[in-house]
Design an enzyme around this catalytic site. Structure first.
Site, PDB file in Angstrom:
ATOM      1  N   GLU A  96     -10.893  -2.515   7.163  1.00  0.00           N
ATOM      2  CA  GLU A  96      -9.975  -2.094   7.968  1.00  0.00           C
ATOM      3  C   GLU A  96     -10.075  -1.800   9.333  1.00  0.00           C
ATOM      4  OE1 GLU A  96      -7.574   1.069   6.305  1.00  0.00           O
ATOM      5  OE2 GLU A  96      -5.782   0.920   7.380  1.00  0.00           O
ATOM      6  N   GLU A 129      -6.146   6.396  -0.666  1.00  0.00           N
ATOM      7  CA  GLU A 129      -6.680   6.983   0.483  1.00  0.00           C
ATOM      8  C   GLU A 129      -6.434   8.725   0.396  1.00  0.00           C
ATOM      9  OE1 GLU A 129      -3.783   4.959   3.307  1.00  0.00           O
ATOM     10  OE2 GLU A 129      -3.719   6.588   4.436  1.00  0.00           O
ATOM     11  N   HIS A 135     -10.574   2.279   2.303  1.00  0.00           N
ATOM     12  CA  HIS A 135      -9.558   2.580   3.444  1.00  0.00           C
ATOM     13  C   HIS A 135     -10.540   3.151   4.514  1.00  0.00           C
ATOM     14  CE1 HIS A 135      -7.294   5.728   5.535  1.00  0.00           C
ATOM     15  NE2 HIS A 135      -6.350   4.646   5.597  1.00  0.00           N
ATOM     16  N   GLU A 178       0.846  -1.080   0.054  1.00  0.00           N
ATOM     17  CA  GLU A 178      -0.024  -0.232  -0.019  1.00  0.00           C
ATOM     18  C   GLU A 178       1.007   1.341   0.147  1.00  0.00           C
ATOM     19  OE1 GLU A 178      -3.194  -0.447   2.770  1.00  0.00           O
ATOM     20  OE2 GLU A 178      -3.084   1.841   3.237  1.00  0.00           O
TER      21      GLU A 178
HETATM   22 CA    CA Z   1      -2.753   3.694   4.601  1.00  0.00          CA
END
Ligand code: CA
Length: 382
Positions: free
Chosen positions: A335, A252, A302, A226
């Site tokens: 997440e 994100e 995210h 990521e």
């Molecule tokens: Ca991140």
């Protein structure tokens, strides 16, 4: 129905034990919540994502000064219309960052109002649920002293495993040598336990080091790597993606359909990670999901915010299609931030809780949460 009040609630509390991600030391947890009140007795809640280093007052000022006058008196069910009104009116000073986070917060609140008005969860309004529960992955492995913490981080992996998690994301970006030592310690500690690993450097490196790290981590069969490079370095993303073996994830720090058009159009990632509290809310997520689907890119949202953002992200994740269909298709995963956050759970009567590494997606109307106002009062920045 008409919108009669819009109130921003910037919240913040100091952490007893600050921690670091690659971009800095997180000393406070913050959130910018918004409350949209109607004349029908329905109130909607939204949240602007406050990044670890972002003052929550910025999005609050955007909401109060720029966005509130645009939506007061409007019908809250005109959600797409209001999204475009807010975007157009702020284009010349917005398009990204905290301005788009402010739009996101109001948009989430409007979807909450719509769900409550129709008596259905938001995923129903988005077209239905592809899934009613989602596997959670532990986001953790932050630093509390700096480099040289691989032994402690190896033990942290066992703590996540014993809490029920079978997927974990390791924070890296503290120097290549240190990162590689941490991954070796985590893998050694987990041994033969069946755990899927991901890594996240929060764009700590340039292309050369990002590729070196990716190649060094090839043995760990990562589900994704990521934010390997800076979000604006789209060519860098593409180059890293072409030179490492694992899927590349990011997004994100990207915003709206327009930002993702450039990001996905360039072939930057395998997995797009819009954050509902900063990409532009549910409305922008719908745009991005359609775009990603057309590029064969999986959307895996995210989320690092408080209970409102988590509730919104769960509603969204229910409605995300798989990009690559098969009977054993990889489903998006949720997440689950395991770092310290004094009010994340306390904020609502129905906080997100994982059981055996899975989270049920609420089917109550709207976001399905009830805000505890005493928590707002306690943490509000005056
Ligand atoms: Ca991140």
């Amino acid at each position: 129905m008409k919108i009669v009040e819009v109130k921003a609630h910037p919240l913040r509390t100091a952490l007893q034990q600050p921690f670091a991600f690659s971009q800095g030391w997180v000393k406070n947890r913050s959130a910018t919540l918004v409350e949209v009140v109607t004349d029908a007795g329905i109130t909607g809640w939204g949240e602007a994502f406050a990044q670890g280093l972002e003052p929550p007052q910025i999005a609050a000022a955007v909401i109060e000064s720029a966005l509130k006058p645009l939506v007061l008196g409007a019908d809250p069910l005109d959600i797409e219309v209001l999204w475009h009104r807010m975007y157009h009116a702020t284009r010349d000073f917005g398009r990204k960052g905290s301005v788009t986070a402010g739009i996101s917060a109001i948009d989430i609140a409007l979807w909450d109002i719509a769900g409550k008005a129709y008596g259905v969860p938001i995923y129903r309004l988005l077209g239905g649920a592809f899934r009613t529960k989602v596997q959670a992955y532990a986001t953790g492995f932050y630093r509390i002293s700096g480099q040289g913490e691989s032994a402690r981080l190896g033990e942290e992996a066992i703590a996540h495993y014993e809490a029920g998690f079978r997927a974990m994301k390791v924070k890296l970006g503290y120097g290549l040598t240190d990162d590689i030592a941490v991954m070796a310690a985590v893998a050694r500690s987990l041994d033969t336990r069946p755990v899927t690993l991901m890594v996240d450097t929060n764009h700590a490196y340039g292309v050369g080091d990002a590729v070196r790290l990716g190649n060094a981590l090839a043995p760990y069969d990562l589900r994704w790597y990521e934010e390997p490079v800076a979000p604006e370095h789209i060519a860098g993303y593409r180059e890293v993606r072409s030179r490492v073996s694992m899927p590349i994830a990011g997004g994100e720090n990207e915003h709206t359909l327009y930002g993702f058009r450039d990001f996905l159009g360039a072939g930057a990632v395998d997995i797009a990670q819009p954050d509902i509290g900063s990409v532009g809310g549910f409305t922008a997520c719908r745009h991005v999901i359609a775009l990603a689907q057309s590029h064969g890119v999986q959307v895996n949202p995210h989320v690092w915010g408080s209970a409102i953002a988590q509730a919104a992200s769960l509603q969204l994740i229910a409605a995300v299609p798989v990009a690559h269909h098969s009977v054993f298709a990889l489903e998006p995963i949720f997440e689950y931030d395991r770092s310290s956050h004094p009010f994340r759970q306390a904020l609502v009567a129905q906080p997100v809780e994982q059981r055996d590494g899975w989270v049920d997606i609420p089917s109550r109307p709207g976001l399905g949460v009830e805000v505890d106002r005493s928590v707002l009062d306690r943490y509000r920045i005056s």
